[in-house]
Structures are given as C-alpha cells and as structure tokens.
Design a protein around this motif. Structure first.
Motif: not given
Length: 334
Positions: A214-218, A245-247
């Motif tokens: 499962t993915r949480i998208y930003y 990981d801000p990048a």
C-alpha cells in the motif's frame, strides 16, 4: 557587277535580321526563365520553414512544422495530444483498459498500439512510418537512438508530478503552442474557481492499494501537484512521515502498521487493479482492518474511493480535468 553588289547587300541584311531574331529569342527565353528562378527561391524558403528546432531531454532535434503522423510513447503524452485536437497514429497501451483507458477510448479509435511505456515495440513504430516520435527519457532512454533513426524524436525528462512541464514540451514539439496555452489556461481557471469556493484548511490524505503493498502519496504526485496548486493542506502525520527524506516527496510504502499515518480530514483512495484481483484483495483487507476503521476520517464518513486511472495512472491533462470534476463534487457547494 551591279548584280554582285545587290547580292552582297541582301546577304548582309539577312544576316542582320537573323542576329536581331536571335537576340529577341534570347530575351524571351530569359523572360520565361525568370519566374522559374523565383519559384526555386520560394521553394527553398518553404523547405526551410517546414522544420524547426526543439530542445528536449536528449538534446536538440529538428522536427516537422506540421507533423501528420505522430507516435506517442507515454500515457500522459497521449492525453496531451488529444487535448490539443491531435490523434496519434500510434500510442503505447494504457496501463489499464483494453487497450485504452475508458475516458479516452472513443477518441483513440483506429490508433495502433506500439507496446507499453516500459516495453516499446520499435518495429511497430517503424511500420507506421511516423514523421515525429514523442517519448520520455525516464522510460525509453535506452532505445532513443533506435527511435531517432526512424523519425525525429523528442523526449521529455521525467514523469510523476508536474505534468504541465511535459505538456508544454509536447505543444512545442507539434507546433501547437497557442492551443496548448489555452488548454493550460482553461485548467488553471478551473483551479482558481475551486480555490475560491473550497475550504482550504481541509487536510487531505491520498492512499493507493497495489497488489503486494500500500502506498501513501504526497506532493510529488499527479494528485499532489493539483492539491498544492489549489492550496489544500496535508495532515501533520504525513508531514512527519515524509520528513525522513525531504528529497523524496513521491510516496511511502506501508503495511497495516502504517494505517494510522493515513488519517486526515478526508481520505481519497484508489486501487491499481490490472486484472488478477490481488490489489482488490489488498484493498479489502486494509479497509476492513480495525486500524483503518478507527481512523477519524473513516468514522466521520470522509473517505472516498476514486478512479485509479483518473487520480494517478493516466497522468495527463484529460485525467486532471476529470479529477477536478471529482473535487468540485466534494468541495464546491453551490
């Protein structure tokens, strides 16, 4: 003696007449040749104006000013062409659908499939004899040389979030920048209309169910870029999750233990289901888990399942406008 003199005079007069006639003929030939010279010059200028240079991810390429047979090698690129009134002769298959997404099927009648974004069929492209190929460095860098041997080829740099940058390149490549600018202006006007009426304090979470995770998208995603343009907020729990990981502001993979991180004022979720049922099974297990049921958005009834192709997979301007249709239903109250 007199007769000889007369004969000589006649001979001289005839010679002079022939010279004058020859000069006249030369003038006529020159007069007729002049338009041919002008026509040749016009043709040269026309030939020079039939191509122009486009800068792209692989360098610079001379492309036809009026391409008639275009092959497009990304899903979002297909939508860009259609939005500008151009039907390609060949395109890569949609990630879901048979062979196209439901929202573009009617517009793609007669278009040849040339593989997928990840596995392009170079032979099928060559058979179409295109005069322009548009692809993507992230997907097809390894076959760029093969493609440009077939026809002038233009590559966008990458995919994911900022589809508008690619759209601008596509409009340049097909020499329809005016049409492209209007498409983007109309989209931005819709954004402004939603921004003026929606509650921008709403904190939005976006979740995608895949076959094995499962993915949480930003923010660096198709929907994320649109939300940022409107001005919606993100929950503090997501800010914290992505601060590691801000990048990388694309997505984080999580299991059931990550369900609490998905909470927000409203949750949108979608499922990438290619047909084997595994992603659907994962979705069912996740949304029936007690941790999911305990989310504040779930308990408030603010969870909405939306279309994966529209909200993520298609990634183009047509899908972006359909996504805005959904947002208008949820946030714009007349």
């Amino acid at each position: 003696m007199k007769n000889k003199w007369m004969l000589a005079l006649i001979t001289v007069l005839l010679s002079f007449t022939l010279i004058l006639t020859g000069c006249g003929a030369d003038k006529e030939e020159t007069k007729e040749a002049a338009p041919q010279t002008e026509e040749k010059t016009d043709t040269t200028e026309q030939a020079e104006s039939t191509v122009y240079t486009v800068e792209h991810a692989m360098g610079t390429t001379e492309v036809p000013a009026t391409p008639e047979k275009i092959v497009i090698l990304t899903n979002e690129g297909t939508e860009a062409l259609l939005a500008m009134g151009v039907k390609p002769v060949g395109a890569v298959k949609s990630w879901t659908g048979d062979p196209w997404y439901a929202h573009i099927t009617a517009d793609m009648e007669g278009v040849e499939v040339v593989g997928t974004e990840s596995e392009v069929n170079v032979e099928a492209i060559a058979a179409l004899q295109p005069d322009l190929i548009i692809g993507n460095k992230m997907r097809q860098e390894a076959i760029y040389d093969q493609l440009k041997a077939i026809a002038p080829t233009v590559f966008a740099e990458t995919l994911r979030g900022d589809w508008k940058e690619n759209f601008k390149l596509y409009s340049k490549a097909i020499n329809k920048e005016d049409e492209g600018s209007k498409v983007l202006a109309d989209f931005d006007a819709r954004i402004d209309a939603i921004k003026a009426k929606a509650d921008l304090e709403t904190e939005i979470s976006v979740v995608r169910f895949m076959a094995d995770h499962t993915r949480i998208y930003y923010t660096d995603t198709f929907s994320g870029v649109i939300f940022d343009q409107i001005g919606f907020k993100r929950p503090a729990n997501l800010e914290k999750l992505f601060s590691d990981d801000p990048a990388n502001l694309f997505m984080r993979k999580v299991g059931k233990e990550g369900i609490p991180e998905m909470d927000g004022d409203i949750i949108f979720y979608f499922t990438y289901e290619p047909g084997d049922g595994k992603a659907t099974t994962n979705e069912t297990e996740m949304i029936n888990d007690p941790l999911w049921q305990n989310l504040s958005a779930v308990q408030a009834g603010n969870v909405h399942k939306v279309d994966d192709a529209i909200w993520n997979t298609a990634g183009g301007v047509l899908a972006a406008n359909l996504l805005l249709d959904d947002l208008e239903k949820f946030f714009v109250k007349e």
